[in-house]
Design an enzyme around this catalytic site. Structure first.
Site, short mmCIF file in Angstrom:
data_model
loop_
_atom_site.label_atom_id
_atom_site.label_comp_id
_atom_site.label_asym_id
_atom_site.label_seq_id
_atom_site.Cartn_x
_atom_site.Cartn_y
_atom_site.Cartn_z
N CYS A 1 0.69 -1.23 -0.43
CA CYS A 1 0.21 0.49 -0.03
C CYS A 1 0.87 1.28 -0.07
O CYS A 1 1.22 1.72 1.38
CB CYS A 1 -0.89 -0.26 1.23
N CYS B 1 0.00 3.58 2.58
CA CYS B 1 0.39 2.89 4.02
C CYS B 1 2.63 3.65 4.00
O CYS B 1 2.50 4.08 5.19
CB CYS B 1 0.27 1.94 3.90
#
Length: 450
Positions: A345, A348
């Site tokens: 991600c 993230c």
């Protein structure tokens, strides 16, 4: 009061009845993976168990005439069903195109659909949209001409089908014309692509609020949904657009099936991260006519309502990157800031430096920083290596089943990164806490005197 409200909901759902006709749907489907098929469509979603030889005979309650989808696990087959259908279907799941046969009332129309699918299969849509504009328009014209030729030589027995299919051929063309610009950019990887000035314009006179056409045509469905959201004014400060912008437009529609579908796409908006989730739930509930969708909305609402500040947090018991397992119970006595993330991600990973800075800033304070990865179990070594190489601090845990992990499902999480703050008693402070790069996180910590 709240218990009374929930009891009323249960009584409401148990009293719902659907005005439907019962029809017989039968046949024989061989070489399926698990002797199960599913038939889905408007107000219908039924699993059918096949006999060992692949045969079946099922009584189905049909609320509306239209196109339904039969799924085997290997294939999806459009099936036209009406309240007077007595239809049988036969095929081998490993050779659908050459073995598909229908018999009974409705067989002519369904055999037409099967032949039409073969025409469309001649060039997958992904390949169609990679063509340059002139080639695309030429190929689309050829597809439409082939389908029209099939239509004109078919001796339909159902007048309604014949009338709807005439419109549907136009929807097929209009849907692909509307999709070409974006899909040519996506599939053809042509950034900044624009169609020419002579490119055919979308037919703005088309009625996009026709319940019968919506039930009959998947192309019409895509046109309706695409044009609906193109016309919704999006407030860039509002993550969940439905309550503020879409609901008045949904209410203005005449078609109950279109209303249901639009709300079906927005079920996850009934979420604790949406400050208007209670109002949204009530609004959706007042519009929806599909009992199963009402139940799904209520499930979403109950999940969200259980995550209000002060509610006990759902628990976890996850593998620790340093060995053993860590439970939420073992962290009681301190505030817990949870980062739900994944190595794959991008957003993230962008938060990692900010999180590391805050972890250093609050070292020795009454707070634990817990990062729970939703990487797949098969990627455990990759996750562990990433944690080590990036020198990630705090408590690093791996969830048990990616998006289906119980902790994520209990929090209604559908995107990462997601951040959660719990108090020393294990109760929720904020189920949608500010991210590390947001100055509001420090303001929140300061207000709690952490």
């Amino acid at each position: 009061m709240r218990k009374t409200f929930y009891l009323l909901l249960l009584v409401f759902f148990s009293s719902l009845t659907v005005s439907a006709e019962t029809i017989t749907f039968s046949g024989k489907i061989t070489d399926t993976e698990n002797l199960k098929i599913r038939i889905k469509g408007d107000l219908l979603d039924t699993e059918i168990e096949l006999k060992p030889d692949g045969s079946f005979s099922e009584k189905l309650q049909i609320e509306n005439d239209g196109i339904y989808i039969l799924e085997t696990g290997k294939n999806s087959v459009p099936v036209y069903l009406t309240k007077t259908s007595v239809l049988a279907i036969n095929f081998n799941d490993n050779s659908l195109a050459t073995s598909l046969k229908y018999s009974g009332k409705g067989s002519v129309e369904n055999q037409y659909l099967a032949k039409k699918q073969l025409i469309l299969a001649g060039i997958p849509e992904t390949d169609l949209y990679t063509l340059d504009e002139n080639q695309f328009l030429k190929k689309l014209g050829e597809i439409k001409s082939s389908i029209l030729a099939l239509y004109n030589k078919t001796k339909f027995t159902d007048k309604n089908f014949k009338e709807k299919e005439a419109r549907n051929i136009n929807f097929l063309e209009q849907k692909r014309l509307l999709s070409y610009k974006n899909d040519h950019w996506y599939y053809g990887k042509v950034s900044g692509f624009q169609v020419s000035e002579t490119y055919p314009k979308f037919d703005e006179t088309m009625d996009l609020d026709n319940n019968s056409d919506f039930l009959f045509s998947t192309d019409y469905q895509e046109l309706v949904i695409t044009k609906f959201y193109q016309n919704i004014k999006v407030d860039s400060t509002e993550y969940f657009i439905s309550a503020k912008n879409a609901i008045p437009e949904i209410k203005a529609l005449k078609s109950p099936s279109i209303k249901n579908q639009l709300i079906r796409y927005s079920v996850t908006d009934v979420n604790i991260r949406n400050s208007n989730y209670e109002i949204l739930y009530q609004e959706f509930l007042s519009i929806v006519t599909d009992p199963k969708l009402k139940e799904k909305l209520t499930t979403q609402f109950l999940v969200a309502d259980a995550l209000k500040p002060g509610s006990p947090s759902p628990k976890f018991d996850y593998e620790n990157q340093k060995g053993g397992k860590t439970t939420l119970e073992s962290l009681k006595g301190k505030y817990v800031y949870i980062d739900l993330w994944a190595t794959w991600c991008g957003p993230c990973r962008e938060e990692i430096p900010f999180l590391q800075k805050i972890e250093e800033q609050y070292k020795g304070k009454n707070i634990e920083f817990v990062s729970i990865s939703i990487d797949a179990q098969k990627d455990q070594e990759k996750w562990s290596k990433f944690v080590t190489e990036k020198q990630l601090g705090g408590i690093q845990l791996l969830a048990e089943n990616e998006w289906e992990s119980q902790f994520l499902k209990a929090y209604g999480v559908f995107s990462v990164p997601t951040f959660i703050l719990l108090d020393p008693a294990g109760n929720i402070v904020n189920a949608n806490a500010p991210k590390p790069s947001d100055d509001k996180l420090i303001d929140l910590f300061n207000s709690l005197k952490i």
